[in-house]
Design an enzyme around this catalytic site. Sequence first.
Site: not given
Length: 233
Positions: A102, A138, A225
């Site tokens: 992340y 991500d 998302h």
Amino acid sequence: MRIATWNVNSARARFGRITELLARHDIDVLALQETKIKEFPPVKGYEVAHVGYNQWNGVAILSRVGLKDVQTSFTGQPDYEGKKEGRAISAVCGGKRIWNLYVPNGRAVDHPHYDYKLRFLYNFARYAAPSADLAMGDFNVIPGAEDVYDESPFETHVTEPERAAFEYLTDVLPVVSPTGYTYWDYQARRFDRDQGMRIDFHLSTTPATSGFVDRAERAAKSSDHAPVICEYE
């Protein structure tokens, strides 16, 4: 193996969606970002590795094909304001060294978080990517103009230094995930208008045999998302 990544934006709020996703797509390994919990609950049929320290960040790997040699950070992973955040976790699953990331948002180009983001990307590329088989998550970088509905509203995600750092990483681990947007803001009916961006990726030493973005999960107004799912031999 069928492997997926999803910024779930709270594992507690979407635990039912997570278990449904695993069953619906027959997923072997699932990487989750923004779990926002300290301890991840058990999932039937899956081993779970998780790192999370508070109500922010947090990453997890769920695997039904083995979960060995878990690492909760990488060499050179930077701290932010003197603290290690839950932004990276790795394990060997089905014989593959998998990293779940992340990447920091960056916030603004004159914000300390922006430098933190660049150091995170470069250090991962330098110290962890060369020994990885797959990195996903991500990445908070929009690689090109074709990966966003409009570049002009964004101060970060689209800058030359961010794109250069992402390109440096993908020289080691190429992008293999399908094209198409993976994120749509909750505001201004962005999903209904398909005004999104592509920031969630699979990066792999070997090509995926197939892949898709599960837009139906985003249409259900779950996370902002959508899961990105790829098949590997």
